[in-house]
Design a protein around this motif. Structure first.
Motif, PDB file in Angstrom:
ATOM      1  N   LEU A   1     -59.580   7.371  31.562  1.00 46.14           N
ATOM      2  CA  LEU A   1     -58.599   7.052  32.605  1.00 46.14           C
ATOM      3  C   LEU A   1     -57.409   8.014  32.584  1.00 46.14           C
ATOM      4  N   GLY A   2     -57.506   9.033  31.756  1.00 45.37           N
ATOM      5  CA  GLY A   2     -56.414   9.989  31.637  1.00 45.37           C
ATOM      6  C   GLY A   2     -55.332   9.482  30.694  1.00 45.37           C
ATOM      7  N   PRO A   3     -54.406  10.344  30.313  1.00 40.25           N
ATOM      8  CA  PRO A   3     -53.355   9.933  29.393  1.00 40.25           C
ATOM      9  C   PRO A   3     -52.312   9.041  30.063  1.00 40.25           C
ATOM     10  N   ARG A   4     -51.922   8.004  29.365  1.00 47.46           N
ATOM     11  CA  ARG A   4     -50.786   7.173  29.743  1.00 47.46           C
ATOM     12  C   ARG A   4     -50.307   6.499  28.458  1.00 47.46           C
ATOM     13  N   PRO A   5     -49.612   7.262  27.619  1.00 50.54           N
ATOM     14  CA  PRO A   5     -49.151   6.704  26.347  1.00 50.54           C
ATOM     15  C   PRO A   5     -48.223   5.504  26.558  1.00 50.54           C
ATOM     16  N   ILE A   6     -48.532   4.412  25.850  1.00 52.86           N
ATOM     17  CA  ILE A   6     -47.779   3.167  25.949  1.00 52.86           C
ATOM     18  C   ILE A   6     -47.067   2.933  24.622  1.00 52.86           C
ATOM     19  N   VAL A   7     -45.739   2.805  24.689  1.00 52.79           N
ATOM     20  CA  VAL A   7     -44.935   2.564  23.496  1.00 52.79           C
ATOM     21  C   VAL A   7     -43.609   1.942  23.933  1.00 52.79           C
ATOM     22  N   ALA A   8     -43.063   1.066  23.097  1.00 54.07           N
ATOM     23  CA  ALA A   8     -41.766   0.449  23.378  1.00 54.07           C
ATOM     24  C   ALA A   8     -40.979   0.383  22.075  1.00 54.07           C
ATOM     25  N   CYS A   9     -39.905   1.158  21.985  1.00 55.71           N
ATOM     26  CA  CYS A   9     -39.121   1.236  20.748  1.00 55.71           C
ATOM     27  C   CYS A   9     -37.637   1.374  21.054  1.00 55.71           C
ATOM     28  N   HIS A  10     -36.837   1.040  20.062  1.00 58.09           N
ATOM     29  CA  HIS A  10     -35.390   1.208  20.133  1.00 58.09           C
ATOM     30  C   HIS A  10     -34.896   1.429  18.703  1.00 58.09           C
ATOM     31  N   PRO A  11     -33.871   2.238  18.499  1.00 55.24           N
ATOM     32  CA  PRO A  11     -33.368   2.483  17.139  1.00 55.24           C
ATOM     33  C   PRO A  11     -32.933   1.207  16.405  1.00 55.24           C
ATOM     34  N   ASP A  12     -32.561   0.143  17.120  1.00 52.61           N
ATOM     35  CA  ASP A  12     -32.105  -1.093  16.479  1.00 52.61           C
ATOM     36  C   ASP A  12     -33.230  -2.057  16.123  1.00 52.61           C
ATOM     37  N   ALA A  13     -34.471  -1.753  16.480  1.00 60.48           N
ATOM     38  CA  ALA A  13     -35.589  -2.675  16.224  1.00 60.48           C
ATOM     39  C   ALA A  13     -35.676  -3.027  14.742  1.00 60.48           C
ATOM     40  N   LYS A  14     -35.975  -4.298  14.486  1.00 59.81           N
ATOM     41  CA  LYS A  14     -36.096  -4.786  13.109  1.00 59.81           C
ATOM     42  C   LYS A  14     -37.539  -5.089  12.737  1.00 59.81           C
TER      43      LYS A  14
ATOM     44  N   MET B   1     -35.900   4.553  13.474  1.00 53.75           N
ATOM     45  CA  MET B   1     -35.622   3.115  13.445  1.00 53.75           C
ATOM     46  C   MET B   1     -35.219   2.695  12.026  1.00 53.75           C
ATOM     47  N   PRO B   2     -33.972   2.947  11.652  1.00 49.89           N
ATOM     48  CA  PRO B   2     -33.538   2.692  10.267  1.00 49.89           C
ATOM     49  C   PRO B   2     -33.410   1.212   9.898  1.00 49.89           C
ATOM     50  N   ASN B   3     -33.463   0.301  10.874  1.00 50.76           N
ATOM     51  CA  ASN B   3     -33.244  -1.120  10.586  1.00 50.76           C
ATOM     52  C   ASN B   3     -34.530  -1.922  10.432  1.00 50.76           C
ATOM     53  N   LEU B   4     -35.669  -1.260  10.366  1.00 48.99           N
ATOM     54  CA  LEU B   4     -36.946  -1.976  10.273  1.00 48.99           C
ATOM     55  C   LEU B   4     -36.999  -2.841   9.020  1.00 48.99           C
ATOM     56  N   GLU B   5     -37.385  -4.102   9.215  1.00 46.62           N
ATOM     57  CA  GLU B   5     -37.530  -5.038   8.100  1.00 46.62           C
ATOM     58  C   GLU B   5     -38.975  -5.484   7.907  1.00 46.62           C
ATOM     59  N   LEU B   6     -39.764  -5.434   8.980  1.00 48.78           N
ATOM     60  CA  LEU B   6     -41.128  -5.953   8.911  1.00 48.78           C
ATOM     61  C   LEU B   6     -42.045  -5.115   9.788  1.00 48.78           C
ATOM     62  N   ILE B   7     -43.198  -4.752   9.221  1.00 44.06           N
ATOM     63  CA  ILE B   7     -44.221  -4.003   9.950  1.00 44.06           C
ATOM     64  C   ILE B   7     -45.456  -4.884  10.034  1.00 44.06           C
ATOM     65  N   ILE B   8     -45.794  -5.317  11.230  1.00 42.15           N
ATOM     66  CA  ILE B   8     -46.952  -6.177  11.446  1.00 42.15           C
ATOM     67  C   ILE B   8     -48.138  -5.293  11.800  1.00 42.15           C
TER      68      ILE B   8
ATOM     69  N   MET C   1     -40.970 -15.854   8.987  1.00 45.75           N
ATOM     70  CA  MET C   1     -40.448 -14.505   8.742  1.00 45.75           C
ATOM     71  C   MET C   1     -39.832 -13.911  10.007  1.00 45.75           C
ATOM     72  N   VAL C   2     -40.573 -14.014  11.109  1.00 40.23           N
ATOM     73  CA  VAL C   2     -40.102 -13.436  12.375  1.00 40.23           C
ATOM     74  C   VAL C   2     -38.827 -14.128  12.826  1.00 40.23           C
ATOM     75  N   SER C   3     -38.778 -15.450  12.726  1.00 40.56           N
ATOM     76  CA  SER C   3     -37.599 -16.224  13.127  1.00 40.56           C
ATOM     77  C   SER C   3     -36.360 -15.806  12.331  1.00 40.56           C
ATOM     78  N   LYS C   4     -36.549 -15.577  11.050  1.00 41.38           N
ATOM     79  CA  LYS C   4     -35.432 -15.159  10.184  1.00 41.38           C
ATOM     80  C   LYS C   4     -34.880 -13.785  10.595  1.00 41.38           C
ATOM     81  N   ILE C   5     -35.778 -12.900  11.019  1.00 39.67           N
ATOM     82  CA  ILE C   5     -35.380 -11.538  11.342  1.00 39.67           C
ATOM     83  C   ILE C   5     -34.772 -11.420  12.735  1.00 39.67           C
ATOM     84  N   VAL C   6     -35.387 -12.085  13.725  1.00 41.44           N
ATOM     85  CA  VAL C   6     -34.875 -11.949  15.091  1.00 41.44           C
ATOM     86  C   VAL C   6     -33.857 -13.042  15.403  1.00 41.44           C
TER      87      VAL C   6
END
Length: 189
Positions: free
Chosen positions: A20-33, A113-120, A184-189
């Motif tokens: 289907l051709g390239p269409r890179p999908i990503v959603a990020c922000h420097p504050d993401a935890k 993203m220096p504030n990352l606390e959890l990688i799912i 875990m998610v509730s504590k972080i967000v």
């Protein structure tokens, strides 16, 4: 990070392999935890450009215990696949994510993203890439051993409706793992 996201969204490295051709999908922000690392967009997500905008995404939001508003708030949760574009159709579903994306882009995103606390880590591809030799013998055993990877990583099966059989066969997942994930998610967000 704006320039990095612009570069990712303009990427055509594996264009010749994408039906289907390239269409890179990503959603990020420097504050993401929290960062959710999935497999690759499906056809619906390729069309809309919205990550996890499908039945799998609805199930994932239930597992996380978050609303659409929280899930799509990039300052809280970053959404990054192993392969950024729809890889095409295979025999039993979509093809595996393209292998070019993660080594090309992931570290640059993490560094932004220096504030990352959890990688799912969703599914075998993400778990093999990030857990390497620490991964158990298969996805089921890795998900069962989720406490071993805390507090940095949290392995999950793919939330696809195709995984109904796996979920039925492994009732401990809904009883124990989902509850712990939501705490875990509730504590972080």
């Amino acid at each position: 990070m704006e320039k990095l996201l612009k570069d990712i969204r303009a990427c055509e490295v594996c264009k010749a392999h994408l039906p289907l051709g390239p269409r890179p999908i990503v959603a990020c922000h420097p504050d993401a935890k929290i960062i959710i690392i999935g497999q690759a967009p499906g056809t619906k997500v390729h069309e809309t450009g919205v990550p996890w905008d499908d039945p799998s995404g609805r199930q994932l939001r239930k597992w996380l215990g978050v609303s659409d508003e929280v899930f799509y708030d990039e300052t809280k949760i970053a959404l990054v696949p192993m392969g950024f574009c729809y890889p095409g159709k295979g025999k039993g579903g979509d093809l595996p994510p393209r292998t070019e994306c993660a080594p090309l882009w992931h570290q640059q995103l993490w560094d932004s993203m220096p504030n990352l606390e959890l990688i799912i880590l969703i599914g075998t591809y993400a778990q093999k890439y990030y857990l390497k030799e620490q991964m158990e013998k298969n996805l089921t055993e890795t998900v069962k051993a989720y406490k071993k990877y805390a507090p940095k990583y949290f392995p999950l099966p793919h939330p696809s409706p195709r995984n109904r059989f796996w979920l039925t066969k492994n009732p401990w997942f809904d009883i124990e793992v989902v509850e712990e994930l939501q705490k875990m998610v509730s504590k972080i967000v």
